[in-house]
Design an enzyme around this catalytic site. Structure first.
Site, PDB file in Angstrom:
ATOM      1  N   GLU A 127      -1.479   7.801 -11.805  1.00  0.00           N
ATOM      2  CA  GLU A 127      -1.095   6.469 -12.268  1.00  0.00           C
ATOM      3  C   GLU A 127      -1.150   6.388 -13.797  1.00  0.00           C
ATOM      4  O   GLU A 127      -2.211   6.170 -14.370  1.00  0.00           O
ATOM      5  CB  GLU A 127      -2.057   5.434 -11.663  1.00  0.00           C
ATOM      6  CG  GLU A 127      -2.315   5.629 -10.180  1.00  0.00           C
ATOM      7  CD  GLU A 127      -3.565   4.887  -9.682  1.00  0.00           C
ATOM      8  OE1 GLU A 127      -4.020   3.934 -10.352  1.00  0.00           O
ATOM      9  OE2 GLU A 127      -4.088   5.266  -8.619  1.00  0.00           O
ATOM     10  N   HIS A 183       1.195   2.384 -10.583  1.00  0.00           N
ATOM     11  CA  HIS A 183       0.274   2.892  -9.555  1.00  0.00           C
ATOM     12  C   HIS A 183       1.024   3.769  -8.552  1.00  0.00           C
ATOM     13  O   HIS A 183       1.251   3.381  -7.402  1.00  0.00           O
ATOM     14  CB  HIS A 183      -0.365   1.684  -8.866  1.00  0.00           C
ATOM     15  CG  HIS A 183      -1.620   1.973  -8.116  1.00  0.00           C
ATOM     16  ND1 HIS A 183      -1.715   2.946  -7.153  1.00  0.00           N
ATOM     17  CD2 HIS A 183      -2.837   1.396  -8.184  1.00  0.00           C
ATOM     18  CE1 HIS A 183      -2.942   2.942  -6.660  1.00  0.00           C
ATOM     19  NE2 HIS A 183      -3.649   2.021  -7.274  1.00  0.00           N
ATOM     20  N   ARG A 203       2.226  -7.258  -8.974  1.00  0.00           N
ATOM     21  CA  ARG A 203       2.514  -6.619  -7.695  1.00  0.00           C
ATOM     22  C   ARG A 203       2.574  -7.623  -6.554  1.00  0.00           C
ATOM     23  O   ARG A 203       2.924  -7.256  -5.432  1.00  0.00           O
ATOM     24  CB  ARG A 203       1.489  -5.509  -7.416  1.00  0.00           C
ATOM     25  CG  ARG A 203       0.063  -5.993  -7.224  1.00  0.00           C
ATOM     26  CD  ARG A 203      -0.879  -4.846  -6.863  1.00  0.00           C
ATOM     27  NE  ARG A 203      -2.228  -5.306  -6.560  1.00  0.00           N
ATOM     28  CZ  ARG A 203      -3.143  -4.577  -5.951  1.00  0.00           C
ATOM     29  NH1 ARG A 203      -2.883  -3.339  -5.568  1.00  0.00           N
ATOM     30  NH2 ARG A 203      -4.351  -5.062  -5.712  1.00  0.00           N
ATOM     31  N   ASP A 257     -11.589   8.939  -7.989  1.00  0.00           N
ATOM     32  CA  ASP A 257     -11.134   7.735  -8.691  1.00  0.00           C
ATOM     33  C   ASP A 257     -11.512   7.874 -10.160  1.00  0.00           C
ATOM     34  O   ASP A 257     -12.568   7.437 -10.589  1.00  0.00           O
ATOM     35  CB  ASP A 257     -11.795   6.498  -8.055  1.00  0.00           C
ATOM     36  CG  ASP A 257     -11.139   5.202  -8.513  1.00  0.00           C
ATOM     37  OD1 ASP A 257     -10.219   5.260  -9.350  1.00  0.00           O
ATOM     38  OD2 ASP A 257     -11.551   4.130  -8.017  1.00  0.00           O
ATOM     39  N   ARG A 289       0.866  -1.192   0.000  1.00  0.00           N
ATOM     40  CA  ARG A 289       0.000   0.000   0.000  1.00  0.00           C
ATOM     41  C   ARG A 289       0.901   1.241   0.000  1.00  0.00           C
ATOM     42  O   ARG A 289       1.292   1.771   1.030  1.00  0.00           O
ATOM     43  CB  ARG A 289      -0.894  -0.014   1.254  1.00  0.00           C
ATOM     44  CG  ARG A 289      -1.790   1.199   1.425  1.00  0.00           C
ATOM     45  CD  ARG A 289      -2.877   1.293   0.394  1.00  0.00           C
ATOM     46  NE  ARG A 289      -3.749   0.118   0.440  1.00  0.00           N
ATOM     47  CZ  ARG A 289      -4.450  -0.308  -0.615  1.00  0.00           C
ATOM     48  NH1 ARG A 289      -4.394   0.349  -1.773  1.00  0.00           N
ATOM     49  NH2 ARG A 289      -5.202  -1.393  -0.530  1.00  0.00           N
ATOM     50  N   GLN A 298      -7.658  -8.481  -8.237  1.00  0.00           N
ATOM     51  CA  GLN A 298      -7.621  -7.045  -8.544  1.00  0.00           C
ATOM     52  C   GLN A 298      -6.193  -6.613  -8.878  1.00  0.00           C
ATOM     53  O   GLN A 298      -5.262  -6.889  -8.130  1.00  0.00           O
ATOM     54  CB  GLN A 298      -8.160  -6.290  -7.318  1.00  0.00           C
ATOM     55  CG  GLN A 298      -7.765  -4.851  -7.222  1.00  0.00           C
ATOM     56  CD  GLN A 298      -8.961  -3.898  -7.213  1.00  0.00           C
ATOM     57  OE1 GLN A 298     -10.033  -4.210  -7.716  1.00  0.00           O
ATOM     58  NE2 GLN A 298      -8.771  -2.737  -6.632  1.00  0.00           N
TER      59      GLN A 298
END
Ligand SMILES: O=P(O)(O)OC[C@H]1O[C@@H](O)[C@H](O)[C@@H](O)[C@@H]1O
Length: 314
Positions: free
Chosen positions: A288, A193, A109, A227, A80, A104
């Protein structure tokens, strides 16, 4: 030229008499991360888990990326903060047969990448030794021992990813090359990201998105959950993040047509166990760059390449 690392632990580099000192590249004691530092003091730290950039500091030691105090750095969960790599799906895609069962943001990652080696100013064509820079290369393939098992289970293509992290005095470039080593084409989405660290989100504005079309996945301004998936026009337009109207970060993109702007704000931050402190949303803004509108179809033997360069301004 990339110098191959043949030992897990690299010695600190020494300078050649008469030349400026080179960057140093060191491994954490447990080999979980690699840190590069320029002779002028700028540094970058990359966790092999996810090839996630988890720190980028300027010469004064000021951190440029936001990393949650509760981020898992032990390989148990995507990090995170920093710069997680999203591949081969952005979000989830229940209607897309090839990626519908992937977690997701895919598996890049959540896989452990291999450190492939480093290049420094002296070994990079066209770079003077007095412009210090260092490039770290990381790899992940369908045959890699560190691949998240969900990849092989739900995305059975042969592929090879190379991710390069290049630190110079004023900028950080991260670039990805996704090669299709299979005999059939595959579809993918790619996104870098990036969690930028800001002093106070209420003073932040963004330029370069004024003419962009966008898909709003949440609300409209950064005074609430934000978002949005922007498609800037012209496609290569730079995006600049300002604080109190002063430019701080300029984000340039190469072959990444979208820019996602994300801030979870109060409620969403509260709902994320690995988001700390809970008011940390005030110190971060995700900008991003990605190729996430539709799909990149990569033919057998072909590759998709994309990159971002974040330059410190002001
Ligand atoms: O919690 P995750 O999987 O790291 O995702 C964080 C966010 O990532 C952003 O890129 C998405 O646009 C958001 O919708 C998502 O919430």
């Amino acid at each position: 030229m990339v110098e191959r690392a043949n030992k897990p632990k690299l010695p600190t580099l020494t300078s050649t008499p008469g030349l400026p000192p080179q960057a140093t590249v060191t491994f954490a004691d447990d080999n979980s991360s690699v840190t590069a530092e320029l002779p002028t003091g700028e540094s970058v730290k990359v966790l092999l888990y996810g090839a996630t950039v988890i720190s980028w500091k300027d010469a004064a030691g000021d951190e440029k990326l936001w990393l949650s105090e509760a981020a898992k750095l032990d390989g148990s969960k995507a990090v995170r903060g920093g710069i997680p790599i999203v591949f081969p799906v952005f979000g989830t895609a229940p209607d897309h047969p090839q990626t519908k069962d992937l977690p997701q943001h895919g598996f890049a990652r959540t896989s452990r990448w291999e450190f492939l080696g480093k290049s420094t100013s002296e070994s990079m064509a066209g770079r003077a030794a007095d412009e210090p820079m260092v490039k770290l290369d990381f790899g992940l393939s369908s045959a890699a021992p560190g691949l998240d098992p969900k990849a092989a289970q739900h995305w059975p293509f042969k592929f090879n990813l190379i991710y390069s992290v290049t630190l110079s005095r004023e900028s950080l470039t991260t670039s990805i090359v996704a090669t299709n080593d299979d005999s059939a084409p595959f579809d993918c989405q790619v996104l870098l990201h990036t969690y930028l660290r800001v002093k106070d989100i209420t003073t932040v504005s963004i330029t370069g998105l004024q003419n962009a079309t966008y898909i709003d996945k949440a609300k409209t301004t950064i005074t609430a959950e934000t978002d949005r998936v922007y498609t800037p026009s012209p496609p290569e337009a730079d995006v600049t993040v300002l604080e109190k109207d002063a430019p701080r970060f300029r984000v340039a993109r190469d072959n990444l047509a979208q820019v996602v702007v994300w801030n979870p704000w109060v409620d969403k931050a509260a709902g994320m166990a690995d988001f700390a402190p809970k008011d940390g949303y005030r110190q971060m803004l995700c900008v991003e760059p990605g190729a996430v509108a539709g799909w990149q179809s990569v033919e057998a033997g072909d590759a998709f390449e994309g990159a971002q360069t974040i330059t410190l301004v002001g």
